[in-house]
Design an enzyme around this catalytic site. Structure first.
Site, mmCIF file in Angstrom:
data_model
loop_
_atom_site.group_PDB
_atom_site.id
_atom_site.type_symbol
_atom_site.label_atom_id
_atom_site.label_comp_id
_atom_site.label_asym_id
_atom_site.label_seq_id
_atom_site.Cartn_x
_atom_site.Cartn_y
_atom_site.Cartn_z
ATOM 1 N N GLU A 50 0.878 -1.172 0.000
ATOM 2 C CA GLU A 50 0.000 0.000 0.000
ATOM 3 C C GLU A 50 0.915 1.221 0.000
ATOM 4 O OE1 GLU A 50 -3.101 2.293 3.022
ATOM 5 O OE2 GLU A 50 -2.688 0.153 3.322
ATOM 6 N N ASP A 61 -4.360 10.185 9.156
ATOM 7 C CA ASP A 61 -3.017 9.678 9.451
ATOM 8 C C ASP A 61 -2.545 10.099 10.836
ATOM 9 O OD1 ASP A 61 -2.925 8.606 6.913
ATOM 10 O OD2 ASP A 61 -1.952 10.352 6.035
#
Length: 263
Positions: A50, A61
């Site tokens: 990924e 994030d």
């Protein structure tokens, strides 16, 4: 020839185990080093890569990944460099590479142009954390035309109808978010993940992979008892940031122990 994500997951199942999916940001610490790091984790037990596209507003994030992506942007990373990275990685290892990206950069680049460039680079598809199927018609059409995988997210809070929609719209796997919140390594993988995967199975998911918070081989093993793949991000990014290519290769190798039966 691009190895599809579904075939990579199926191969691991046929071998009696599950898959390790590793996240790294493109362009960190440099573009060349991000390619070397991705190749290194593929050579040390990661079955699907990924590759994150750095973005200026990474709302999902955690701090480790945010710092890495901000450094990549500061060093001059541009979206087109993501395709360069995918091309360089797939030229060296036979492992499917999914780009992970927020949706706005794709829209700015042009959805069809993005799909064409990703396919030409040898990419397998996209993980789109902030795109819901209701609003994904341009991407559904473009991915159908180009044969790219499309991975949508499912959360513990999702209704049955939303889960059904994610399953019906995804190709490759459904990304089961193990906990509410942002990415980052955690001591325990939430028990909600197992329940979420069971609910996804109930509405027809063939491939469900769990991410957010997995950082040890034991956690990988735990997740693979009920899911098709365990997704690790922050632990790999931290290793790359602190110890370089050798360190991230070592961490990938250690994590991959979780895909095998304990001795």
């Amino acid at each position: 020839m691009v190895t599809s994500v579904a075939s990579a997951l199926q191969l691991r199942r046929d071998n009696g185990t599950g898959s390790l999916i590793g996240y790294l940001p493109a362009g960190f610490p440099t573009l060349d080093e991000s390619v070397d790091a991705a190749v290194a984790i593929a050579e040390n037990g990661v079955n699907v890569i990924e590759l994150g596209l750095p973005y200026s507003d990474p709302v999902m994030d955690g701090p480790v990944i945010q710092q890495a992506t901000q450094k990549a942007l500061a060093n001059g990373f541009r979206l087109k460099h993501g395709f360069d990275a995918v091309r360089a990685i797939t030229a060296q290892v036979d492992v499917p590479v999914l780009l992970m990206t927020y949706w706005n950069p794709v829209v700015q680049y042009g959805v069809d142009r993005f799909a064409d460039d990703l396919a030409a680079a040898g990419g397998a598809g996209l993980i789109t954390p902030d795109l819901i199927p209701d609003e994904a018609e341009p991407w559904l059409n473009a991915s159908e035309r180009t044969g790219l995988d499309r991975v949508f997210l499912a959360a513990p809070s999702s209704t049955r109808a939303r889960l059904q929609q994610a399953v019906d719209s995804s190709r490759g796997f459904v990304y089961a978010v193990s906990t509410m919140g942002i990415t980052g390594a955690r001591t325990d993988v939430d028990s909600a993940a197992k329940s979420l995967v069971a609910r996804l199975r109930e509405v027809g998911a063939q491939n469900a992979c769990v991410g957010l918070g997995i950082s040890t081989a034991d956690q990988v093993r735990e997740v693979l008892e009920y899911a098709d793949g365990a997704i690790v991000g922050s632990a790999l990014v931290k290793a790359l940031a602190t110890g370089g290519i050798d360190s991230v290769a070592s961490v990938a190798r250690e994590l991959s122990r979780g895909t095998r039966a304990p001795n």
